[in-house]
Design an enzyme around this catalytic site. Sequence first.
Site, PDB file in Angstrom:
ATOM      1  N   GLU A  49      30.749   9.110  87.751  1.00  0.00           N
ATOM      2  CA  GLU A  49      31.636  10.221  87.449  1.00  0.00           C
ATOM      3  C   GLU A  49      30.921  11.560  87.473  1.00  0.00           C
ATOM      4  OE1 GLU A  49      34.646  12.838  85.853  1.00  0.00           O
ATOM      5  OE2 GLU A  49      32.658  12.631  85.013  1.00  0.00           O
ATOM      6  N   ASP A  50      29.713  11.595  86.855  1.00  0.00           N
ATOM      7  CA  ASP A  50      28.978  12.858  86.845  1.00  0.00           C
ATOM      8  C   ASP A  50      27.495  12.551  87.072  1.00  0.00           C
ATOM      9  OD1 ASP A  50      28.576  15.578  86.683  1.00  0.00           O
ATOM     10  OD2 ASP A  50      28.628  15.660  84.495  1.00  0.00           O
ATOM     11  N   HIS A 118      30.511   9.988  80.268  1.00  0.00           N
ATOM     12  CA  HIS A 118      31.387  10.817  81.097  1.00  0.00           C
ATOM     13  C   HIS A 118      30.523  11.941  81.672  1.00  0.00           C
ATOM     14  CE1 HIS A 118      35.926  12.108  81.272  1.00  0.00           C
ATOM     15  NE2 HIS A 118      35.304  12.382  82.389  1.00  0.00           N
ATOM     16  N   ILE A 120      27.426  14.766  82.057  1.00  0.00           N
ATOM     17  CA  ILE A 120      25.989  14.725  81.739  1.00  0.00           C
ATOM     18  C   ILE A 120      25.360  16.083  82.014  1.00  0.00           C
ATOM     19  CG2 ILE A 120      25.376  13.876  84.060  1.00  0.00           C
ATOM     20  CD1 ILE A 120      23.178  12.166  82.721  1.00  0.00           C
ATOM     21  N   ASN A 173      35.078  16.022  78.062  1.00  0.00           N
ATOM     22  CA  ASN A 173      34.890  15.650  79.461  1.00  0.00           C
ATOM     23  C   ASN A 173      33.470  15.922  79.923  1.00  0.00           C
ATOM     24  OD1 ASN A 173      34.968  15.807  82.414  1.00  0.00           O
ATOM     25  ND2 ASN A 173      37.157  15.481  82.168  1.00  0.00           N
ATOM     26  N   ASP A 174      33.066  17.197  79.917  1.00  0.00           N
ATOM     27  CA  ASP A 174      31.748  17.530  80.445  1.00  0.00           C
ATOM     28  C   ASP A 174      31.053  18.507  79.507  1.00  0.00           C
ATOM     29  OD1 ASP A 174      29.632  17.443  82.225  1.00  0.00           O
ATOM     30  OD2 ASP A 174      30.416  19.050  83.482  1.00  0.00           O
ATOM     31  N   ASN A 230      37.541  20.931  82.846  1.00  0.00           N
ATOM     32  CA  ASN A 230      36.763  19.755  83.210  1.00  0.00           C
ATOM     33  C   ASN A 230      35.294  20.145  83.381  1.00  0.00           C
ATOM     34  OD1 ASN A 230      35.815  17.400  84.727  1.00  0.00           O
ATOM     35  ND2 ASN A 230      37.961  16.879  85.001  1.00  0.00           N
ATOM     36  N   ASP A 275      36.482  18.542  90.196  1.00  0.00           N
ATOM     37  CA  ASP A 275      36.246  17.713  89.006  1.00  0.00           C
ATOM     38  C   ASP A 275      34.970  18.199  88.314  1.00  0.00           C
ATOM     39  OD1 ASP A 275      35.823  15.616  87.192  1.00  0.00           O
ATOM     40  OD2 ASP A 275      36.917  14.201  88.440  1.00  0.00           O
ATOM     41  N   ASN A 276      33.796  17.845  88.847  1.00  0.00           N
ATOM     42  CA  ASN A 276      32.537  18.347  88.265  1.00  0.00           C
ATOM     43  C   ASN A 276      31.848  19.314  89.212  1.00  0.00           C
ATOM     44  OD1 ASN A 276      32.121  16.949  85.629  1.00  0.00           O
ATOM     45  ND2 ASN A 276      32.516  15.179  86.937  1.00  0.00           N
TER      46      ASN A 276
END
EC number: 3.1.1.2
Length: 369
Positions: A49-50, A118, A120, A173-174, A230, A275-276
Amino acid sequence: MIGGAVKVALVAIIVYRVARSFLNPPDDVFKKHYPGKCSQVKGLNFGSEDLEVTKNGLAFVTSGVWFPTVSNKFDEFLKSNNIQGNIFLYDFNQPDLGARKLKLIPSKDFDPETFHPHGISLLEDETNGEHLLYVVSHPKHADDAVEKFRYSPKTNELIHLKSFTGDVLHITNDLTVLEEDKFYISNFLYFKNPYLSIAEHVFSSFGFGSLVFFNGTAFSVVKQSMNSPNGLFLSKDKRILYNALPREQSVKAFEIKSDYSLTEIQSVVIGTSPDNLHLSNSGDALYTGAHPVIPKIIQHLGDPRQPSPSSVLKLPLKDGKIVPEEIVELFYDHGNLISGSSVAAVYNNKLLIGSVINKLVICDANTAL
Ligand SMILES: *[C@@H]1O[C@H](CO)[C@@H](O)[C@H](O)[C@H]1NC(C)=O
């Protein structure tokens, strides 16, 4: 009377939302294109995801995302594939090793069994390589937490140091770390209750999300009424905070004031759902893994077996601001090689792409990325 008006307004909003999702362009108007030869990284099949990459090419990758409002099918997918939350290491200088799971060394405050990582963020230790990792986690049956680890390069272990939790953290989330134990974190969703959460998805544009700062001792909300914020990343000089807003299909830039409050200096609509974010080594561009077709990513999150396309954008920066007319798409895939791209980073002109709950992909490039 007021009740009637509210009902009309609610119906109008729902009709608008549903109509908008159908008006999204169909997947096949987009063309698959890669910057060069691309392949799946071995060892990692269920989410990246990240990720964040160090100056010498080590990528730390979160895998096995879960959060309280995922669908039953998402839960079943995790269970049937025996997916655990883990952090993997991918070394750009030793690609043949693939992605390797890092051993988590627990402390009394941390149970690896309930770890669901999730977002990082890293603080690099350029002398000894003992980087500090801060990771957003959604433990089942407990509040969201930020877990702090020290990486041991000799043993490839992550030693748990500390957990940070607080009432102002909802569904996070982040995060992005300013200095040791000082970080910004995004509250993506407000409600943990699945039914309220569905309502929140429909009415998200009213802004239940927020950005929160941790100053070493306490959390405080620094930006309220945001629409599901996000990915977060800092500029190289750490004076600007970038935030991806997939529901608004935008990226915002905030100037960080001396009291850590934020002043918005830019908001750029990019036409896809970022997203990231990840900053280039030189600091002059952001990369994002994005979801180009909203109905497909909603389907994919509902049932990870349904593919969703992947797209990577480069967002060039000038004086800390995104240059909208220079944004380019570096990668597009219909979801066969990688489904649901959520992050991208470049090291030595190689492109690493992560996904919510699917593969990790590495690409060569024929031109400068
Ligand atoms: C951190 O924030 C809390 C709450 O706003 C405040 O009481 C405290 O003084 C702050 N600490 C530092 C080191 O700034």
